[in-house]
Design a protein around this motif. Structure first.
Motif, PDB file in Angstrom:
ATOM      1  N   ARG A 302       4.508  -7.319  -6.477  1.00 18.23           N
ATOM      2  CA  ARG A 302       4.583  -6.561  -5.480  1.00 18.23           C
ATOM      3  C   ARG A 302       5.298  -5.308  -5.818  1.00 18.23           C
ATOM      4  O   ARG A 302       5.257  -3.925  -5.703  1.00 18.23           O
ATOM      5  N   LEU A 303       6.796  -5.526  -6.594  1.00 17.56           N
ATOM      6  CA  LEU A 303       7.718  -4.479  -6.961  1.00 17.56           C
ATOM      7  C   LEU A 303       7.101  -3.663  -8.054  1.00 17.56           C
ATOM      8  O   LEU A 303       7.294  -2.311  -8.074  1.00 17.56           O
ATOM      9  N   ARG A 304       6.421  -4.354  -8.895  1.00 16.68           N
ATOM     10  CA  ARG A 304       5.812  -3.689 -10.040  1.00 16.68           C
ATOM     11  C   ARG A 304       4.564  -2.718  -9.735  1.00 16.68           C
ATOM     12  O   ARG A 304       4.813  -1.649 -10.114  1.00 16.68           O
ATOM     13  N   GLN A 305       3.874  -3.225  -8.798  1.00 17.10           N
ATOM     14  CA  GLN A 305       2.787  -2.308  -8.315  1.00 17.10           C
ATOM     15  C   GLN A 305       3.590  -1.118  -7.476  1.00 17.10           C
ATOM     16  O   GLN A 305       2.938   0.102  -7.625  1.00 17.10           O
ATOM     17  N   TRP A 306       4.397  -1.455  -6.793  1.00 18.53           N
ATOM     18  CA  TRP A 306       5.123  -0.230  -5.890  1.00 18.53           C
ATOM     19  C   TRP A 306       5.909   0.758  -6.912  1.00 18.53           C
ATOM     20  O   TRP A 306       5.805   2.097  -6.650  1.00 18.53           O
ATOM     21  N   LEU A 307       6.642   0.180  -7.828  1.00 19.48           N
ATOM     22  CA  LEU A 307       7.231   1.129  -8.656  1.00 19.48           C
ATOM     23  C   LEU A 307       6.448   1.977  -9.719  1.00 19.48           C
ATOM     24  O   LEU A 307       6.552   3.166 -10.002  1.00 19.48           O
ATOM     25  N   GLU A 308       4.935   1.273  -9.963  1.00 18.21           N
ATOM     26  CA  GLU A 308       3.784   2.262 -10.566  1.00 18.21           C
ATOM     27  C   GLU A 308       3.562   3.342  -9.744  1.00 18.21           C
ATOM     28  O   GLU A 308       3.328   4.488 -10.481  1.00 18.21           O
ATOM     29  N   THR A 309       3.506   3.217  -8.411  1.00 23.04           N
ATOM     30  CA  THR A 309       2.988   4.481  -7.573  1.00 23.04           C
ATOM     31  C   THR A 309       4.179   5.365  -7.678  1.00 23.04           C
ATOM     32  O   THR A 309       4.161   6.555  -7.555  1.00 23.04           O
ATOM     33  N   ILE A 310       5.763   4.955  -7.410  1.00 26.76           N
ATOM     34  CA  ILE A 310       6.700   5.836  -7.648  1.00 26.76           C
ATOM     35  C   ILE A 310       6.673   6.539  -8.915  1.00 26.76           C
ATOM     36  O   ILE A 310       6.877   7.846  -8.956  1.00 26.76           O
ATOM     37  N   VAL A 311       6.549   5.966 -10.012  1.00 26.90           N
ATOM     38  CA  VAL A 311       6.671   6.751 -11.372  1.00 26.90           C
ATOM     39  C   VAL A 311       5.167   7.687 -11.574  1.00 26.90           C
ATOM     40  O   VAL A 311       5.419   8.477 -12.327  1.00 26.90           O
ATOM     41  N   SER A 312       4.355   7.389 -10.928  1.00 28.48           N
ATOM     42  CA  SER A 312       2.973   8.240 -10.859  1.00 28.48           C
ATOM     43  C   SER A 312       2.979   9.252  -9.914  1.00 28.48           C
ATOM     44  O   SER A 312       2.282  10.159 -10.052  1.00 28.48           O
ATOM     45  N   GLY A 313       4.058   9.165  -9.088  1.00 24.74           N
ATOM     46  CA  GLY A 313       4.442  10.365  -7.968  1.00 24.74           C
ATOM     47  C   GLY A 313       3.145  10.299  -6.908  1.00 24.74           C
ATOM     48  O   GLY A 313       3.064  11.107  -6.069  1.00 24.74           O
ATOM     49  N   ASP A 314       2.753   9.092  -6.710  1.00 21.15           N
ATOM     50  CA  ASP A 314       1.912   8.825  -5.395  1.00 21.15           C
ATOM     51  C   ASP A 314       2.484   8.240  -4.408  1.00 21.15           C
ATOM     52  O   ASP A 314       1.835   8.150  -3.467  1.00 21.15           O
ATOM     53  N   ALA A 315       3.440   7.811  -4.489  1.00 17.60           N
ATOM     54  CA  ALA A 315       4.265   7.220  -3.342  1.00 17.60           C
ATOM     55  C   ALA A 315       4.616   8.257  -2.084  1.00 17.60           C
ATOM     56  O   ALA A 315       4.681   9.340  -2.456  1.00 17.60           O
ATOM     57  N   GLU A 316       4.571   7.763  -1.049  1.00 21.27           N
ATOM     58  CA  GLU A 316       4.775   8.509   0.097  1.00 21.27           C
ATOM     59  C   GLU A 316       6.305   8.731   0.137  1.00 21.27           C
ATOM     60  O   GLU A 316       7.281   8.084  -0.105  1.00 21.27           O
TER      61      GLU A 316
END
Length: 316
Positions: A302-316
């Motif tokens: 879960r952390l890895r998937q969430w960080l992937e959105t952070i580094v790709s700029g897709d996180a809210e």
């Protein structure tokens, strides 16, 4: 009571004997009493800590020694000290008890599981990761994260960690990693110090004074090389963390190569200024690193998937 001294002439225990010993593991209470007595260097002090009588502590230590067939303490009049075997046993048992305590605490805090033991670098962890974690925990309420800070690379073979966020991922054998961020460094110093340095060219930086980071001994050499300068790196004050080096630079102690993410606030406030317009990417980057054996650990996934959105700029 008989103690067995195993010298060079003593044959090794048979496989059946080894299996028999393994099945008769000492009780945790005996091990905790041994650890406390060893650390306190006194059965009496250990008894007070454990809310036991001195006699009870002595009997538990004796029972443990009888079970192991090895003297753990040397008793001389009213004093005790660890035997050579006891010194080795304490080191190993303390590691095991630490793992048991951490697992038990994690289970009590979060009985449904979902514990992630994560190692971080102090500066990157507090400045980059910590501000983002509340959002992750809000989205994943069943997960508990235990953070451990360390400057040197973590050793997954001996430390109870599921993953670590560290600088560089190339030399970590038996692991996988997720790239998080390249490190852009800024040549920074105090605004009061800058006019005295007379920096008109990047080559002028070599005159110093230069501040150094103990864990990045080649940082200045690489920076000069990236800027096409063949210069001797002058010795200077050395720090163990970026945060303390940034504070020293802000107080006029010298020039420092500092990660841009670390000093954005200081640059905005004017406590630090860029001594040169030259900003370079470091020869390394930050990454989430994990042993291959822990790759499917649900909280880590879960952390890895969430960080992937952070580094790709897709996180809210």
């Amino acid at each position: 009571m008989v103690y067995h001294c195993k010298g060079n002439g003593t044959p090794p225990p048979s496989p059946d004997r080894i299996i028999h010993l393994a099945r008769r593991l000492p009780q945790t209470s005996l091990l905790e009493t041994f650890e406390q007595a060893a650390r306190r260097g006194s059965f009496t002090l250990a008894a007070a800590d454990l809310n036991m009588t001195q006699g009870a502590v002595s009997r538990q230590i004796l029972a443990l020694e009888e079970q192991l067939g090895t003297r753990l303490f040397i008793r001389e009049r009213q004093r005790i000290s660890l035997s050579p075997a006891g010194v080795i046993y304490l080191e190993e048992i303390s590691k095991a008890l630490s793992i048991i305590r951490m697992a038990s605490t994690s289970l009590q805090v979060n009985p449904d599981g979902g514990v992630l033991n994560l190692g971080i670098l102090p500066t990157f962890g507090t400045r980059w990761l910590a501000p983002k974690l509340p959002a992750f925990l809000q989205q994943n309420p069943g997960i508990t994260i235990n953070l451990t800070t360390k400057l040197r690379p973590f050793d997954f073979a001996v430390e109870p960690l599921d993953a670590a966020i560290h600088f560089g991922a190339e030399d970590w054998q038996g692991t996988e990693h997720l790239h998080l961020a390249d490190e852009t460094v800024v040549l920074a110093c105090s605004p009061d110090l800058l006019p005295t340095l007379n920096i008109t060219d990047v080559a002028d930086v070599a005159r110093g004074p230069l501040l150094h980071l103990a864990t990045r001994p080649k940082a200045w050499s690489r920076w000069f090389e990236m800027n096409g300068i063949d210069a001797e790196v002058l010795p200077g004050t050395t720090f163990d963390q970026f945060a303390t080096m940034a504070q020293a630079a802000a107080h006029g102690l010298g020039l420092a190569l500092l990660p841009q993410f670390l000093i954005e606030e200081e640059l905005r406030s004017g406590k630090l200024v860029a001594a040169s317009n030259q900003a370079n990417k470091s020869l390394g980057s930050y990454a989430l690193i994990w042993p291959k054996a822990r790759g499917n650990h649900p909280p880590l996934v879960r952390l890895r998937q969430w960080l992937e959105t952070i580094v790709s700029g897709d996180a809210e």
